[in-house]
Write an enzyme that holds these catalytic residues in place. Structure first.
Site, PDB file in Angstrom:
ATOM      1  N   ARG A 149       8.221   4.833   1.551  1.00 14.83           N
ATOM      2  CA  ARG A 149       8.934   5.393   2.700  1.00 14.83           C
ATOM      3  C   ARG A 149       9.395   6.834   2.450  1.00 14.83           C
ATOM      4  O   ARG A 149       9.711   7.545   3.396  1.00 14.83           O
ATOM      5  CB  ARG A 149      10.123   4.509   3.088  1.00 14.83           C
ATOM      6  CG  ARG A 149       9.703   3.196   3.734  1.00 14.83           C
ATOM      7  CD  ARG A 149      10.911   2.420   4.252  1.00 14.83           C
ATOM      8  NE  ARG A 149      10.520   1.227   4.975  1.00 14.83           N
ATOM      9  CZ  ARG A 149      10.278   0.042   4.413  1.00 14.83           C
ATOM     10  NH1 ARG A 149      10.383  -0.094   3.108  1.00 14.83           N
ATOM     11  NH2 ARG A 149       9.926  -0.994   5.153  1.00 14.83           N
ATOM     12  N   GLY A 162       8.889  -5.239  -8.671  1.00 14.75           N
ATOM     13  CA  GLY A 162       9.729  -4.123  -9.087  1.00 14.75           C
ATOM     14  C   GLY A 162      11.208  -4.425  -8.928  1.00 14.75           C
ATOM     15  O   GLY A 162      11.632  -5.038  -7.941  1.00 14.75           O
ATOM     16  N   LYS A 192      13.159  -2.214  -8.232  1.00 17.17           N
ATOM     17  CA  LYS A 192      13.524  -1.343  -7.099  1.00 17.17           C
ATOM     18  C   LYS A 192      13.993  -2.183  -5.910  1.00 17.17           C
ATOM     19  O   LYS A 192      14.947  -1.838  -5.238  1.00 17.17           O
ATOM     20  CB  LYS A 192      12.299  -0.498  -6.734  1.00 17.17           C
ATOM     21  CG  LYS A 192      12.265   0.077  -5.343  1.00 17.17           C
ATOM     22  CD  LYS A 192      13.189   1.251  -5.210  1.00 17.17           C
ATOM     23  CE  LYS A 192      13.009   2.028  -3.935  1.00 17.17           C
ATOM     24  NZ  LYS A 192      12.968   1.246  -2.712  1.00 17.17           N
ATOM     25  N   ASP A 193      13.277  -3.286  -5.660  1.00 16.68           N
ATOM     26  CA  ASP A 193      13.649  -4.199  -4.565  1.00 16.68           C
ATOM     27  C   ASP A 193      14.357  -5.396  -5.183  1.00 16.68           C
ATOM     28  O   ASP A 193      13.824  -6.494  -5.250  1.00 16.68           O
ATOM     29  CB  ASP A 193      12.398  -4.597  -3.782  1.00 16.68           C
ATOM     30  CG  ASP A 193      11.742  -3.387  -3.152  1.00 16.68           C
ATOM     31  OD1 ASP A 193      12.217  -2.921  -2.115  1.00 16.68           O
ATOM     32  OD2 ASP A 193      10.765  -2.867  -3.732  1.00 16.68           O
ATOM     33  N   GLY A 205       0.806  -1.223   0.000  1.00 19.18           N
ATOM     34  CA  GLY A 205       0.000   0.000   0.000  1.00 19.18           C
ATOM     35  C   GLY A 205       0.833   1.263   0.000  1.00 19.18           C
ATOM     36  O   GLY A 205       2.027   1.229  -0.305  1.00 19.18           O
ATOM     37  N   LEU A 251      11.057   6.046  -6.546  1.00 23.17           N
ATOM     38  CA  LEU A 251       9.818   6.210  -5.782  1.00 23.17           C
ATOM     39  C   LEU A 251       9.719   5.099  -4.749  1.00 23.17           C
ATOM     40  O   LEU A 251      10.061   3.949  -5.014  1.00 23.17           O
ATOM     41  CB  LEU A 251       8.602   6.171  -6.711  1.00 23.17           C
ATOM     42  CG  LEU A 251       8.530   7.257  -7.786  1.00 23.17           C
ATOM     43  CD1 LEU A 251       7.182   7.197  -8.496  1.00 23.17           C
ATOM     44  CD2 LEU A 251       8.761   8.658  -7.221  1.00 23.17           C
ATOM     45  N   HIS A 281       4.228   1.501  -8.132  1.00 25.89           N
ATOM     46  CA  HIS A 281       3.248   0.414  -8.018  1.00 25.89           C
ATOM     47  C   HIS A 281       2.332   0.397  -9.249  1.00 25.89           C
ATOM     48  O   HIS A 281       1.998  -0.662  -9.777  1.00 25.89           O
ATOM     49  CB  HIS A 281       2.370   0.608  -6.775  1.00 25.89           C
ATOM     50  CG  HIS A 281       3.104   0.563  -5.476  1.00 25.89           C
ATOM     51  ND1 HIS A 281       3.276   1.659  -4.682  1.00 25.89           N
ATOM     52  CD2 HIS A 281       3.701  -0.465  -4.811  1.00 25.89           C
ATOM     53  CE1 HIS A 281       3.937   1.332  -3.587  1.00 25.89           C
ATOM     54  NE2 HIS A 281       4.216   0.046  -3.634  1.00 25.89           N
TER      55      HIS A 281
END
Ligand code: AMP
Length: 283
Positions: free
Chosen positions: A187, A147, A149-150, A31, A184, A37
């Site tokens: 956090r 993603g 990103k992780d 979320g 993005l 996302h």
């Protein structure tokens, strides 16, 4: 868009979709949604005929109780964004619902969970795999979107999916960044204005590494990244590493590699930020 909170109802929704011949694309999230996302949802839309997202802040993957407590929660706004992005069903399980009759497992992650993020956050990736297995169990998607990103999370999921012969196809999606380069992240909301202005230094450090990659020695490429980070004393570096793209093991040199990954993790104020880029040897 259907909003489903009970796991068995999510399973029934999936079963009906499959019976109708639809392919299910799934986007698991915690979320506090942003464009990153939504790019996963868009990719799911392109690849599949039904799109399911989940929102669940998974306690098992938090090693810091303050991080869990302070994790942003904004369900109403998230549902509006998902509906706008063309999501067909949102699964919002409760902790008791998703973990009912579940025995927490320890997976063999081949050591992938013992390095990088795993050092600062012991047990984190085990918590991630446990919840992903639960979510897949109920949704039973065809394709799942994660993603880049992780990066370590993506690698862990690809590893366990292959090892346990999970039928789901894992689809990586590139990192979405703000105009100033900051990746993005939910956090980022917890950064104050001053910290937000400093935060893009993580990406600039990765760019310094990229400029030096495959031409200068690995240690010098890392030094170039560290020098960039040192310009922002408020940033407390956790790690900056260059690793191979498959096992995420540190590279001693570039020999035999056409691709590598540079990863950074650092604290800024109360927030731990992570980012990474793929390094390519130019022809
Ligand atoms: P989270 O809600 O942080 O658990 O993230 C849910 C999914 O969104 C994960 O697969 C993340 O890797 C992905 N994600 C988070 N931030 C970004 C981003 N900036 N760009 C692309 N994907 C992202």
């Amino acid at each position: 868009m259907q909003v489903v909170r009970v796991p068995q109802e999510a399973a029934a929704w999936g079963a009906k979709a499959r019976w109708q011949g639809l392919t299910i694309g799934f986007v698991p999230t915690m979320g506090a949604l942003h464009e990153g996302h939504l790019s996963l949802v868009e990719e799911a839309r392109r690849n599949c005929s039904a799109v399911v997202a989940s929102i669940f802040v998974n306690p098992l993957q938090f090693t810091d109780p303050a991080d869990l407590r302070n994790y942003p929660r904004q369900e109403g706004r998230d549902l509006t964004l998902l509906e706008g992005a063309g999501c067909d069903m949102v699964f919002l399980p409760t902790e008791t619902g998703i973990y009912a009759d579940h025995t927490r497992r320890t997976y063999d992650l081949g050591g992938l969970d013992q390095r990088l993020e795993g050092i600062s956050r012991p047990g984190h990736f085990q918590g991630v795999v446990n919840v992903v297995e639960r979510l897949f169990h109920f949704v039973r998607p065809d394709q799942v979107f994660f993603g880049e990103k992780d990066r370590q999370q993506l690698t862990v999921i690809q590893h366990i999916a292959k090892q346990l012969h999970w039928p789901e196809h894992i689809v990586p999606v590139p990192t979405v960044r703000a105009a100033d380069g900051l990746a993005l992240s939910s956090r980022n909301q917890r950064l104050n204005l001053e910290e937000r202005a400093i935060a893009p230094v993580l990406y600039r450090a990765l760019e310094r590494v990229r400029e030096a990659a495959f031409t200068m020695p690995v240690a010098e490429a890392l030094e170039a990244g560290r020098a960039e980070l040192a310009k922002a004393p408020a940033v407390r570096l956790d790690h900056l590493e260059i690793v191979d793209a498959e096992l995420l093991l540190p590279l001693a040199n570039w020999n035999g590699h056409d691709r590598a990954v540079a990863l950074v993790a650092a604290w800024l104020g109360p927030v731990r930020l992570i980012d990474n880029i793929t390094l390519h040897r130019s022809a």
